[in-house]
Design a protein around this motif. Structure first.
Motif, PDB file in Angstrom:
ATOM      1  N   UNK A  66      28.972  10.545  11.877  1.00  0.00           N
ATOM      2  CA  UNK A  66      30.211   9.765  11.886  1.00  0.00           C
ATOM      3  C   UNK A  66      29.923   8.333  11.434  1.00  0.00           C
ATOM      4  N   UNK A  67      28.843   7.770  11.958  1.00  0.00           N
ATOM      5  CA  UNK A  67      28.464   6.408  11.583  1.00  0.00           C
ATOM      6  C   UNK A  67      28.187   6.318  10.087  1.00  0.00           C
ATOM      7  N   UNK A  68      27.479   7.305   9.552  1.00  0.00           N
ATOM      8  CA  UNK A  68      27.159   7.300   8.118  1.00  0.00           C
ATOM      9  C   UNK A  68      28.440   7.342   7.279  1.00  0.00           C
ATOM     10  N   UNK A  69      29.402   8.172   7.677  1.00  0.00           N
ATOM     11  CA  UNK A  69      30.664   8.241   6.940  1.00  0.00           C
ATOM     12  C   UNK A  69      31.425   6.930   7.040  1.00  0.00           C
ATOM     13  N   UNK A  70      31.452   6.372   8.240  1.00  0.00           N
ATOM     14  CA  UNK A  70      32.169   5.116   8.470  1.00  0.00           C
ATOM     15  C   UNK A  70      31.589   3.992   7.622  1.00  0.00           C
ATOM     16  N   UNK A  71      30.264   3.962   7.528  1.00  0.00           N
ATOM     17  CA  UNK A  71      29.611   2.894   6.782  1.00  0.00           C
ATOM     18  C   UNK A  71      29.800   3.015   5.267  1.00  0.00           C
ATOM     19  N   UNK A  72      30.324   4.145   4.808  1.00  0.00           N
ATOM     20  CA  UNK A  72      30.628   4.274   3.377  1.00  0.00           C
ATOM     21  C   UNK A  72      31.765   3.356   2.970  1.00  0.00           C
ATOM     22  N   UNK A  73      32.648   3.008   3.933  1.00  0.00           N
ATOM     23  CA  UNK A  73      33.827   2.225   3.561  1.00  0.00           C
ATOM     24  C   UNK A  73      34.214   1.140   4.561  1.00  0.00           C
ATOM     25  N   UNK A  74      33.440   0.971   5.627  1.00  0.00           N
ATOM     26  CA  UNK A  74      33.822  -0.031   6.623  1.00  0.00           C
ATOM     27  C   UNK A  74      32.603  -0.726   7.220  1.00  0.00           C
TER      28      UNK A  74
END
Length: 230
Positions: A66-74
């Protein structure tokens, strides 16, 4: 103002969600609650929280994913929660972009102090650009979509990550070291050839001439700048 800050809690334990909901509201925060990764990412994309409290052990996806996905755009501050107290777990989370790590069980006052510190550090930062559309190039970071002249543009993960990071800092120079550290990791800050290859391929797909750039400008010896308005 931290009293108006919006906090997203992503945790599958109902008791923890209730505990945090009561504690956060008592401190004046607006609270969003999610019981799994899917709900959490949807709320993060649509409700723009000021801070995320993220449990590592979720039913549908690991908190690290989840963190990895979040860090793609936020760049929203993220506090990881876990019963796992091994140093390696903390290092893994922090290296992946978490801002803090709290081990369960935890005291509510200690957690509140950590949240206040993160929100204080964030005050004064410009709002991250989530969407860009100049009539030719359209980028939606919340949906991870890029299109050129109305047609979807197929980008590799690294190409998208570079474009997204430059867009979030539109108009400002992003150094090679920052790009390498945030996208490839702290051990690759001198591997500038990786970055040159990705930027070159990204320019080809955008049809962006480096001699007369429309979107991606090279700052020689320093880094790159996204030229569109932020």
């Amino acid at each position: 103002m931290t009293s108006a800050a919006r906090v997203l809690v992503i945790d599958d334990e109902a008791q923890i969600r209730k505990f945090l909901d009561i504690g956060l509201r008592a401190e004046g925060y607006e609270v969003l609650l999610a019981a799994n990764a899917t709900e959490g990412l949807a709320l993060a994309a649509t409700r723009s929280p000021d801070l995320v409290i993220l449990d590592i052990g979720l039913p549908d996806k690991e908190g690290h994913e989840v963190l990895a996905e979040l860090r793609q755009w936020s760049h929203v501050p993220v506090v990881m929660l876990s019963v796992r107290d091994a140093e390696s777990e903390k290092v893994k989370a922090l290296d992946a972009g978490a801002n803090d790590y709290v081990t369960k069980p935890f005291g509510i006052q200690e957690l509140m102090a950590r949240l206040r510190a993160l929100l204080r550090n964030r005050q004064g930062e410009p709002e991250a650009t989530q969407r860009y559309d100049d009539g030719r190039l359209a980028i939606d970071l919340s949906r991870r979509e890029v299109s050129l002249d109305g047609a979807p543009l197929s980008l590799t993960r690294k190409e998208y990550a570079v474009l997204a990071l430059l867009l979030r800092h539109a108009g400002r120079v992003v150094t090679q070291q920052q790009l390498l550290r945030e996208i490839w990791g702290a051990t690759h800050t001198h591997d500038s050839h990786y970055l040159r290859i990705v930027v070159g391929k990204l320019r080809q797909k955008l049809g962006d001439d480096p001699a007369t750039p429309r979107w991606l400008k090279t700052e020689p010896g320093v880094g790159y700048r996204f030229l569109g308005p932020g």
